[in-house]
Write a protein that holds these residues in place. Structure first.
Motif, PDB file in Angstrom:
ATOM      1  N   ASP A 126       0.650  -1.491  -0.015  1.00 38.63           N
ATOM      2  CA  ASP A 126      -0.157   0.010  -0.009  1.00 38.63           C
ATOM      3  C   ASP A 126       0.810   1.224   0.024  1.00 38.63           C
ATOM      4  OD1 ASP A 126       0.830  -0.450   2.554  1.00 38.63           O
ATOM      5  OD2 ASP A 126      -0.794   0.142   3.402  1.00 38.63           O
ATOM      6  N   TYR A 127       2.074   1.027  -0.017  1.00 38.98           N
ATOM      7  CA  TYR A 127       3.028   2.387  -0.080  1.00 38.98           C
ATOM      8  C   TYR A 127       4.297   2.123  -1.097  1.00 38.98           C
ATOM      9  CZ  TYR A 127       6.266   0.110   3.239  1.00 38.98           C
ATOM     10  OH  TYR A 127       7.016  -0.632   3.758  1.00 38.98           O
ATOM     11  N   CYS A 128       4.671   3.078  -1.640  1.00 37.84           N
ATOM     12  CA  CYS A 128       6.105   3.225  -2.375  1.00 37.84           C
ATOM     13  C   CYS A 128       7.147   3.346  -1.625  1.00 37.84           C
ATOM     14  CB  CYS A 128       6.063   4.096  -3.574  1.00 37.84           C
ATOM     15  SG  CYS A 128       7.703   4.378  -4.335  1.00 37.84           S
ATOM     16  N   GLU A 129       8.050   2.090  -1.537  1.00 38.46           N
ATOM     17  CA  GLU A 129       9.058   1.949  -0.669  1.00 38.46           C
ATOM     18  C   GLU A 129      10.073   2.802  -0.856  1.00 38.46           C
ATOM     19  OE1 GLU A 129      12.074  -1.565   0.554  1.00 38.46           O
ATOM     20  OE2 GLU A 129      11.449  -1.505  -1.526  1.00 38.46           O
ATOM     21  N   ARG A 130      10.298   3.357  -2.187  1.00 37.12           N
ATOM     22  CA  ARG A 130      11.225   4.035  -2.740  1.00 37.12           C
ATOM     23  C   ARG A 130      11.009   5.892  -2.255  1.00 37.12           C
ATOM     24  NH1 ARG A 130      15.539   2.499  -5.876  1.00 37.12           N
ATOM     25  NH2 ARG A 130      15.728   4.777  -6.908  1.00 37.12           N
ATOM     26  N   GLU A 131       9.542   5.930  -2.380  1.00 38.49           N
ATOM     27  CA  GLU A 131       9.440   7.454  -1.936  1.00 38.49           C
ATOM     28  C   GLU A 131       9.474   7.433  -0.188  1.00 38.49           C
ATOM     29  OE1 GLU A 131       5.396   8.250  -3.272  1.00 38.49           O
ATOM     30  OE2 GLU A 131       6.092   8.727  -5.294  1.00 38.49           O
ATOM     31  N   LYS A 132       8.831   6.387   0.363  1.00 38.43           N
ATOM     32  CA  LYS A 132       8.904   6.331   1.908  1.00 38.43           C
ATOM     33  C   LYS A 132      10.437   6.565   2.306  1.00 38.43           C
ATOM     34  CE  LYS A 132       7.461   3.919   6.138  1.00 38.43           C
ATOM     35  NZ  LYS A 132       6.784   3.008   6.543  1.00 38.43           N
ATOM     36  N   GLU A 133      11.145   6.048   1.784  1.00 41.81           N
ATOM     37  CA  GLU A 133      12.663   5.978   2.174  1.00 41.81           C
ATOM     38  C   GLU A 133      13.381   7.280   1.511  1.00 41.81           C
ATOM     39  OE1 GLU A 133      14.687   2.238   2.382  1.00 41.81           O
ATOM     40  OE2 GLU A 133      13.008   1.486   3.125  1.00 41.81           O
ATOM     41  N   GLN A 134      12.802   7.836   0.751  1.00 48.57           N
ATOM     42  CA  GLN A 134      13.216   9.200  -0.151  1.00 48.57           C
ATOM     43  C   GLN A 134      14.545   8.661  -0.868  1.00 48.57           C
ATOM     44  OE1 GLN A 134      13.615  12.111   3.134  1.00 48.57           O
ATOM     45  NE2 GLN A 134      11.373  12.705   2.685  1.00 48.57           N
ATOM     46  N   ILE A 135      14.687   7.583  -1.482  1.00 52.09           N
ATOM     47  CA  ILE A 135      15.530   7.085  -2.486  1.00 52.09           C
ATOM     48  C   ILE A 135      15.644   7.938  -3.519  1.00 52.09           C
ATOM     49  CG2 ILE A 135      16.432   5.191  -3.732  1.00 52.09           C
ATOM     50  CD1 ILE A 135      15.203   3.355  -1.437  1.00 52.09           C
ATOM     51  N   GLN A 136      16.774   8.464  -3.938  1.00 47.75           N
ATOM     52  CA  GLN A 136      17.140   9.044  -5.098  1.00 47.75           C
ATOM     53  C   GLN A 136      16.890   8.404  -6.471  1.00 47.75           C
ATOM     54  OE1 GLN A 136      20.739  11.134  -5.342  1.00 47.75           O
ATOM     55  NE2 GLN A 136      20.737  12.060  -7.105  1.00 47.75           N
ATOM     56  N   SER A 137      16.392   8.860  -7.376  1.00 47.46           N
ATOM     57  CA  SER A 137      16.283   8.185  -8.858  1.00 47.46           C
ATOM     58  C   SER A 137      17.748   7.852  -9.212  1.00 47.46           C
ATOM     59  CB  SER A 137      15.606   9.266  -9.639  1.00 47.46           C
ATOM     60  OG  SER A 137      14.255   8.965  -9.636  1.00 47.46           O
ATOM     61  N   GLY A 138      17.694   6.808  -9.807  1.00 50.00           N
ATOM     62  CA  GLY A 138      19.139   6.114 -10.471  1.00 50.00           C
ATOM     63  C   GLY A 138      20.077   5.323  -9.248  1.00 50.00           C
ATOM     64  N   THR A 139      19.519   5.340  -7.906  1.00 50.71           N
ATOM     65  CA  THR A 139      20.353   4.676  -6.832  1.00 50.71           C
ATOM     66  C   THR A 139      19.436   3.717  -6.374  1.00 50.71           C
ATOM     67  OG1 THR A 139      19.691   6.503  -4.972  1.00 50.71           O
ATOM     68  CG2 THR A 139      21.373   7.008  -6.382  1.00 50.71           C
ATOM     69  N   ARG A 140      20.303   2.703  -5.811  1.00 50.44           N
ATOM     70  CA  ARG A 140      19.671   1.676  -4.834  1.00 50.44           C
ATOM     71  C   ARG A 140      18.595   1.173  -5.636  1.00 50.44           C
ATOM     72  NH1 ARG A 140      18.069   3.355   0.627  1.00 50.44           N
ATOM     73  NH2 ARG A 140      17.979   1.294   0.964  1.00 50.44           N
TER      74      ARG A 140
END
Length: 161
Positions: free
Chosen positions: A59-73
């Motif tokens: 129910d949530y975007c892991e990358r948004e929640k953890e504020q992961i920058q595009s192109g990384t991880r």
């Protein structure tokens, strides 16, 4: 493949991207046989098959929640369209050797490695797509896969107001 046929396949790929539930970036991938002009497999980015909810963590975007920058991880978040198209073809017993891959974004390095090992002959990159971080285009070219850039819609995250 005739240019007119390729343009139709590009449009189909861009339409398929709309099926993605990803809240950050809707992407698709389409594997085509360039000699017969047939779709071998297609896919879009999203959470694991059969998972609860629409996003990578349900129910949530892991990358948004953890504020992961595009192109990384790239190991975090949804399954990439390129990986999904390769898996879809494998699940159906379809060889991708010599096929063309249409994608509306530059692949990450992880996907580029999978594209190379799946046997694709050409990657058609729709211009205006994802272009952040260390992309896999260099890897593809260094490993003998032709990369063709074509015009397409611009990534809305890159538009400066």
């Amino acid at each position: 493949m005739k240019e007119s046929h390729l343009n139709i396949r590009i449009e189909q790929c861009l339409m398929l991207a709309k099926a993605s539930h990803c809240s950050r970036r809707k992407l698709a991938a389409m594997a085509v046989d360039p000699e017969r002009n047939v779709v071998l497999a297609d896919a879009y980015n999203g959470g694991p098959r059969g998972a609860k909810g629409n996003l990578c963590k349900g129910d949530y975007c892991e990358r948004e929640k953890e504020q992961i920058q595009s192109g990384t991880r790239m190991e975090r978040g949804c399954h990439h369209a390129e990986m999904n198209v390769i898996c879809n073809a494998a699940a159906q017993g379809v060889s991708l050797r010599g096929a063309w891959l249409i994608i509306p974004a530059e692949p990450c390095l992880m996907c580029a490695k999978a594209i190379h090992h799946a046997g694709f002959a050409r990657v058609v990159l729709v211009g205006g797509g994802y272009a952040g971080g260390d992309t896999g285009v260099i890897y593809l070219v260094e490993n003998g896969i032709a990369c063709q850039q074509v015009d397409g819609p611009t990534d809305p995250r890159t538009i400066k107001n």
